[in-house]
Design an enzyme around this catalytic site. Structure first.
Site, PDB file in Angstrom:
ATOM      1  N   ASN A 241       0.868  -1.191   0.000  1.00 39.11           N
ATOM      2  CA  ASN A 241       0.000   0.000   0.000  1.00 39.11           C
ATOM      3  C   ASN A 241       0.897   1.231   0.000  1.00 39.11           C
ATOM      4  O   ASN A 241       1.476   1.580   1.027  1.00 39.11           O
ATOM      5  CB  ASN A 241      -0.891  -0.035   1.254  1.00 39.11           C
ATOM      6  CG  ASN A 241      -1.728   1.223   1.408  1.00 39.11           C
ATOM      7  OD1 ASN A 241      -1.861   2.001   0.464  1.00 39.11           O
ATOM      8  ND2 ASN A 241      -2.295   1.420   2.592  1.00 39.11           N
TER       9      ASN A 241
ATOM     10  N   LYS B 113       0.056   4.240  -0.327  1.00 36.38           N
ATOM     11  CA  LYS B 113      -0.634   5.425   0.216  1.00 36.38           C
ATOM     12  C   LYS B 113      -0.417   6.622  -0.730  1.00 36.38           C
ATOM     13  O   LYS B 113      -0.338   6.426  -1.937  1.00 36.38           O
ATOM     14  CB  LYS B 113      -0.160   5.708   1.640  1.00 36.38           C
ATOM     15  CG  LYS B 113      -0.222   4.467   2.527  1.00 36.38           C
ATOM     16  CD  LYS B 113      -0.019   4.762   3.969  1.00 36.38           C
ATOM     17  CE  LYS B 113       0.066   3.447   4.742  1.00 36.38           C
ATOM     18  NZ  LYS B 113       0.088   3.628   6.179  1.00 36.38           N
TER      19      LYS B 113
ATOM     20  N   HIS C 286      -9.552   1.117   5.297  1.00 33.07           N
ATOM     21  CA  HIS C 286      -8.247   1.315   5.962  1.00 33.07           C
ATOM     22  C   HIS C 286      -8.455   2.269   7.136  1.00 33.07           C
ATOM     23  O   HIS C 286      -9.239   3.220   7.050  1.00 33.07           O
ATOM     24  CB  HIS C 286      -7.244   1.891   4.958  1.00 33.07           C
ATOM     25  CG  HIS C 286      -5.842   1.861   5.481  1.00 33.07           C
ATOM     26  ND1 HIS C 286      -5.389   2.768   6.399  1.00 33.07           N
ATOM     27  CD2 HIS C 286      -4.809   1.015   5.244  1.00 33.07           C
ATOM     28  CE1 HIS C 286      -4.124   2.483   6.691  1.00 33.07           C
ATOM     29  NE2 HIS C 286      -3.753   1.427   6.012  1.00 33.07           N
TER      30      HIS C 286
ATOM     31  N   GLU D 219      -6.768   4.643   8.171  1.00 28.66           N
ATOM     32  CA  GLU D 219      -6.510   6.053   7.864  1.00 28.66           C
ATOM     33  C   GLU D 219      -7.757   6.710   7.260  1.00 28.66           C
ATOM     34  O   GLU D 219      -8.029   7.881   7.493  1.00 28.66           O
ATOM     35  CB  GLU D 219      -5.286   6.173   6.933  1.00 28.66           C
ATOM     36  CG  GLU D 219      -4.000   5.919   7.712  1.00 28.66           C
ATOM     37  CD  GLU D 219      -2.810   5.493   6.871  1.00 28.66           C
ATOM     38  OE1 GLU D 219      -2.875   5.531   5.643  1.00 28.66           O
ATOM     39  OE2 GLU D 219      -1.809   5.087   7.494  1.00 28.66           O
TER      40      GLU D 219
ATOM     41  N   GLU E 171      -5.220  -5.130  10.940  1.00 24.87           N
ATOM     42  CA  GLU E 171      -4.221  -4.071  11.067  1.00 24.87           C
ATOM     43  C   GLU E 171      -4.435  -3.307  12.375  1.00 24.87           C
ATOM     44  O   GLU E 171      -5.210  -2.330  12.401  1.00 24.87           O
ATOM     45  CB  GLU E 171      -4.343  -3.090   9.898  1.00 24.87           C
ATOM     46  CG  GLU E 171      -4.062  -3.694   8.554  1.00 24.87           C
ATOM     47  CD  GLU E 171      -3.496  -2.644   7.616  1.00 24.87           C
ATOM     48  OE1 GLU E 171      -2.343  -2.811   7.189  1.00 24.87           O
ATOM     49  OE2 GLU E 171      -4.159  -1.641   7.357  1.00 24.87           O
TER      50      GLU E 171
ATOM     51  N   GLY F  75       2.692   2.058  11.059  1.00 21.45           N
ATOM     52  CA  GLY F  75       3.681   3.125  10.944  1.00 21.45           C
ATOM     53  C   GLY F  75       4.415   3.450  12.233  1.00 21.45           C
ATOM     54  O   GLY F  75       5.059   4.503  12.334  1.00 21.45           O
TER      55      GLY F  75
ATOM     56  N   SER G  77       3.582  -2.235  10.386  1.00 23.43           N
ATOM     57  CA  SER G  77       5.032  -2.242  10.607  1.00 23.43           C
ATOM     58  C   SER G  77       5.717  -3.542  10.196  1.00 23.43           C
ATOM     59  O   SER G  77       6.670  -3.975  10.843  1.00 23.43           O
ATOM     60  CB  SER G  77       5.350  -1.905  12.063  1.00 23.43           C
ATOM     61  OG  SER G  77       4.931  -0.580  12.364  1.00 23.43           O
TER      62      SER G  77
HETATM   63  C1  PEP Z   1      -0.798   0.229   6.452  1.00 27.95           C
HETATM   64  O1  PEP Z   1      -0.991   1.442   6.552  1.00 27.95           O
HETATM   65  O2  PEP Z   1      -1.648  -0.501   5.921  1.00 27.95           O
HETATM   66  C2  PEP Z   1       0.448  -0.303   6.965  1.00 27.95           C
HETATM   67  C3  PEP Z   1       0.493  -1.574   7.197  1.00 27.95           C
HETATM   68  O3  PEP Z   1       1.466   0.594   7.157  1.00 27.95           O
HETATM   69  P1  PEP Z   1       2.935   0.288   7.733  1.00 27.95           P
HETATM   70  O4  PEP Z   1       3.407  -0.994   7.096  1.00 27.95           O
HETATM   71  O5  PEP Z   1       3.744   1.458   7.343  1.00 27.95           O
HETATM   72  O6  PEP Z   1       2.794   0.116   9.209  1.00 27.95           O
END
Ligand code: PEP
Length: 248
Positions: A11, A13, A99, A101, A169, A175, A210
């Site tokens: 992803n 983003k 998601h 976000e 998630e 992040g 992460s």
């Molecule tokens: C995400 O936003 O779906 C995600 C997994 O981000 P990150 O890997 O940066 O934690």
């Protein structure tokens, strides 16, 4: 029961310009093509502006394309939005929905996400529905309740299990560099499977938050974790491929 195929999703983003995005996609496509036949699926979800040029770059490679969101309607007066049919038209096979976000920044809630699932599946896309608990919910022991509630609220009454992926998630892990233990992930994935009933036997339940090359192996080797959704680490071709390669 047949083993579920692993799924690796990047992803991006709101990152990437034409040149950098094409270079990144080309690197992943070259690595994937050199490793054919792949024993796992790999999907890139670039920003909408890059979907079409990247679709051309990925032609002939085993790397698939996905969108990061879509509208619930197929077309109409929705300034700034994209429909699932538009994503499918450009060659997308997947779309990320719900998601955290988007849930946080745009107040997206279960009923809207469920409508998007219906519309995206109708357009032929596989829907990656994201769920995850907050740090407060985790601290108060409410993870399982939060996950079960989000799952049932985010799915329409009728959906095609063959076009559903659930991404667990935890919001506190996105992040941040914080990652739950494999055992903690497994417990939630089993809960998601049980909540899905019969569909839970075949639906891929993947983990996101992460994931980096150093922790990917232990996560991907677990039979209850059918893949990973990768944010920041998917912006580096070598790092993303190193993660994906652990799914072999
Ligand atoms: C995400 O936003 O779906 C995600 C997994 O981000 P990150 O890997 O940066 O934690």
């Amino acid at each position: 029961m047949a083993k579920r195929r692993k799924l690796i999703v990047g992803n991006w983003k709101m990152n990437g310009r034409l040149t950098s995005g094409l270079n990144l996609a080309r690197e992943v496509a070259d690595r994937a093509t050199a490793s054919m036949p792949l024993t796992f699926d790999i999907v890139l979800c670039p920003p909408a502006t890059l979907i079409w040029p990247i679709a051309e770059t990925l032609m002939g490679s085993p790397v698939l394309l996905g969108g990061q969101d879509c509208h619930y309607a197929n077309h109409g007066a929705y300034t700034g939005d994209l429909s699932a049919g538009m994503l499918a038209d450009l060659g997308c096979r997947y779309v990320i929905l719900g998601h955290s976000e988007r849930r946080m920044a745009y107040g997206e809630q279960g009923d809207l996400i469920a409508q998007k699932v219906t519309s995206a599946q109708l357009a032929g896309l596989t829907t990656i529905v994201c769920l995850g608990e907050t740090l407060e919910q985790r601290a108060s022991g409410a993870t399982e309740t939060a996950i079960v509630q989000q799952l049932s609220a985010s799915l329409p009454d009728k959906y095609h299990a063959s076009q559903l992926v659930v991404a667990y998630e935890p919001i506190w892990a996105i992040g941040t560099g914080e990652v739950p233990s494999v055992e903690e992930i497994r417990i939630v994935h089993r809960l998601i499977r049980r909540s899905l009933g019969v569909a839970g036997e075949t639906v891929q339940v993947i983990y996101g938050g992460s994931v980096v090359p150093n922790n990917a192996e232990s996560i991907l080797q677990d039979d209850d974790i059918d893949g990973v959704l990768v944010g920041s680490a998917s912006l580096n071709g070598d790092g993303f491929w190193t993660i994906a390669d652990k799914a072999r």
